[in-house]
Design an enzyme around this catalytic site. Structure first.
Site, PDB file in Angstrom:
ATOM      1  CB  CYS A  13     -18.114 -46.996  63.181  1.00 47.17           C
ATOM      2  SG  CYS A  13     -16.417 -47.007  62.734  1.00 47.17           S
ATOM      3  NE  ARG A  51     -19.550 -44.688  57.340  1.00 48.50           N
ATOM      4  CZ  ARG A  51     -18.395 -45.043  57.885  1.00 48.50           C
ATOM      5  NH1 ARG A  51     -18.408 -45.695  59.011  1.00 48.50           N
ATOM      6  NH2 ARG A  51     -17.250 -44.772  57.296  1.00 48.50           N
ATOM      7  CG  ASP A  69     -12.684 -39.906  61.815  1.00 45.65           C
ATOM      8  OD1 ASP A  69     -11.884 -40.391  60.985  1.00 45.65           O
ATOM      9  OD2 ASP A  69     -13.912 -40.063  61.743  1.00 45.65           O
ATOM     10  NE  ARG A  81     -12.724 -51.804  63.284  1.00 50.18           N
ATOM     11  CZ  ARG A  81     -13.825 -51.642  62.551  1.00 50.18           C
ATOM     12  NH1 ARG A  81     -15.008 -51.848  63.085  1.00 50.18           N
ATOM     13  NH2 ARG A  81     -13.746 -51.253  61.303  1.00 50.18           N
ATOM     14  CE  LYS A 141      -9.577 -46.759  61.550  1.00 54.53           C
ATOM     15  NZ  LYS A 141     -10.591 -46.751  60.486  1.00 54.53           N
ATOM     16  CG  ASN A 142      -9.079 -44.008  58.274  1.00 55.68           C
ATOM     17  OD1 ASN A 142      -9.312 -45.183  58.590  1.00 55.68           O
ATOM     18  ND2 ASN A 142      -9.758 -42.995  58.771  1.00 55.68           N
TER      19      ASN A 142
END
Ligand code: EPZ
Length: 431
Positions: A124, A129, A319, A412, A29-30
């Site tokens: 999230c 953030r 993560d 997601r 994803k990233n």
């Protein structure tokens, strides 16, 4: 937490090792988020392969199309864009508020069009953030930054971004990606210091260099970028890396609940920290060129406790912190968790405690886990995709039925998770 959307219903194995088989890892994803964000740097056709079929990528694709970029083709795990022209530089607030990764797009957008208009990006629930590194960095490259009714407006001077030296106060993954890309079109030389060195960054940098960019220092914490004109249509496709966080999560699932589980299509060298720690704890792991095999350790089934401290790559990934926390509830003795990257990423420990874990959370960063303790199935609510997958693993080893709510968070970042887990023997249904 209020339940919204689909949920997983999982019948726990009660600590028995009944899973077995092979699971292929999907694209990261990233890596995909930064690869899509790079589209405005090119004036031509740009093809991406091994793209994960997940919600975050659909959202970022929608944003690119809203900027006037053409989606030439969308096949399974493949996207082709044509960014010969862009029509505007306002990032859709409705989408980007919920997608932290959309902040990366600001760099290429300002570099290409001279401006970007966007809200504070969402993401999230793991911490505040902030985006101060982005706003400060753009000012250093010569732009004007204004905030009007919660929308940031960044405007480059007439001649475009001007190369400069930026020192990142923390090693930041998306800030490194954003300014490495912006600098490829800035006038003159840009030096980025205290950069993150995640493998995705090196993957993107090598690809940009193959497309005409001049980036030196890839794989180190100092990048030197000579700016130039728009990148030519790359004569190679962008190959999204295997998702090292998905691979790591499946390795831990195998360690806890499988007789034998092979994780294929992954890059073991991106998982050195996790594999080193799991082997120290007593997990039997075999490594092949692009797969990892976890085998039940019949001779010594007891896992030793660990003292895990999350750290920027190549250290233990934040993560995977929720995932290893589940594992440590089954290790014999006192384990420690020290979350150094984010200030609010221990929420899942309270839920694991309710499932039966013997856990003490000392402050926003530190916790002690004493194992092994059997876990009981229950209703749990995913707060984000990484903790969501940790709950799926906890539900798998628990006794009885669990319902994991809000699995839209899991969708997601993980493709068809329940289908794939059923293939290795887990009784999991999506309702
Ligand atoms: C990236 O987030 C990942 N997201 C995160 O994954 C990952 O947890 C994180 O890197 C760390 O590995 C994407 O790549 C899209 P940071 P990022 O900037 O770049 C502070 C997932 O689940 N900071 O490396 O946003 C920040 O608060 C997500 O896929 C500032 O202070 O993280 C943190 O304490 C979760 N100001 C530290 O830097 C800024 O302007 C490192 O965060 C930016 C960051």
């Amino acid at each position: 937490m209020t339940p919204e959307g689909p949920k997983f219903v999982i019948q726990g194995l009660g600590g028995k090792r009944l899973l077995s088989g092979k699971l292929a890892v999907n694209g990261s994803k990233n890596d995909a988020l930064q690869a899509l964000s790079a589209v405005p740097l090119f004036a031509g056709i740009y093809k991406l392969k091994n793209v994960p079929e997940i919600e975050d990528i659909n959202k970022l694709t929608e944003i690119l199309v809203s900027l006037g970029i053409k989606l030439v083709s969308r096949k399974s795990h493949e996207l082709i864009f044509d960014s010969s022209k862009l029509s505007n530089s306002s990032i859709d607030p409705e989408i980007s508020k919920r997608l932290r990764g959309s902040v990366i797009l600001t760099g290429p957008l300002i570099a290409r069009t001279g401006s970007a208009y966007f809200p504070h990006p969402g993401g999230c629930v793991i911490g505040e953030r902030p985006i101060d590194f982005f706003l400060d960095g753009f000012k250093t490259l010569g732009t004007k930054v204004t905030l009007e009714d919660k929308m940031y407006k960044i405007e480059a001077p007439k001649g475009g971004l001007k190369g400069a030296e930026i020192f990142f106060r923390y090693q930041s993954v998306t800030a490194t990606e954003t300014f490495m890309m912006a600098a490829t079109l800035a006038r003159g030389v840009t030096i980025l210091k205290n950069c993150a060195i995640e493998p995705e960054i090196e993957n993107l940098g090598n690809f940009l260099n193959k497309s005409g960019a001049k980036i030196e220092g890839l794989g180190t914490t100092t990048l030197k970028i000579r700016g130039g004109k728009l990148l030519h249509a790359p004569n190679v496709d962008y190959k999204i890396l295997p998702d090292r966080i998905e691979a790591g999560s499946l390795i831990v699932l195998g360690a806890l609940a499988a007789k034998k589980l092979e994780i294929t299509n992954c890059e073991p060298k991106h998982l050195e920290s996790l594999i080193t720690w799991l082997r120290l704890s007593g997990v039997k792991i075999t490594i092949k060129s692009n797969s990892v095999i976890v085998i039940e350790n019949r001779s010594d089934p007891v896992f030793a406790p660990l003292k895990i401290r999350t750290h920027e790559y190549p250290g233990f990934p934040t993560d995977l912190q929720a995932i290893i926390s589940v594992f440590l509830t089954q290790a014999t003795g006192e384990s420690k968790i020290f979350e150094t990257i984010f200030e609010d990423r221990l929420h899942h420990l309270h839920i694991l405690k309710e499932m039966g874990g013997n856990i003490t959370v000392h402050d926003a960063h530190r916790a002690t886990i004493i194992g092994p303790t059997p876990l009981q199935g229950r209703h749990v609510y995913s707060p984000d995709l990484r903790a969501g997958l940790a709950y799926v693993i906890a539900a798998t080893i628990a006794s009885g039925e669990s319902v994991v709510h809000n699995v839209h968070y899991i969708d997601r970042g993980y493709e068809r998770l329940e289908e794939r887990l059923r293939q290795i023997g887990l009784n999991i249904k999506k309702e």
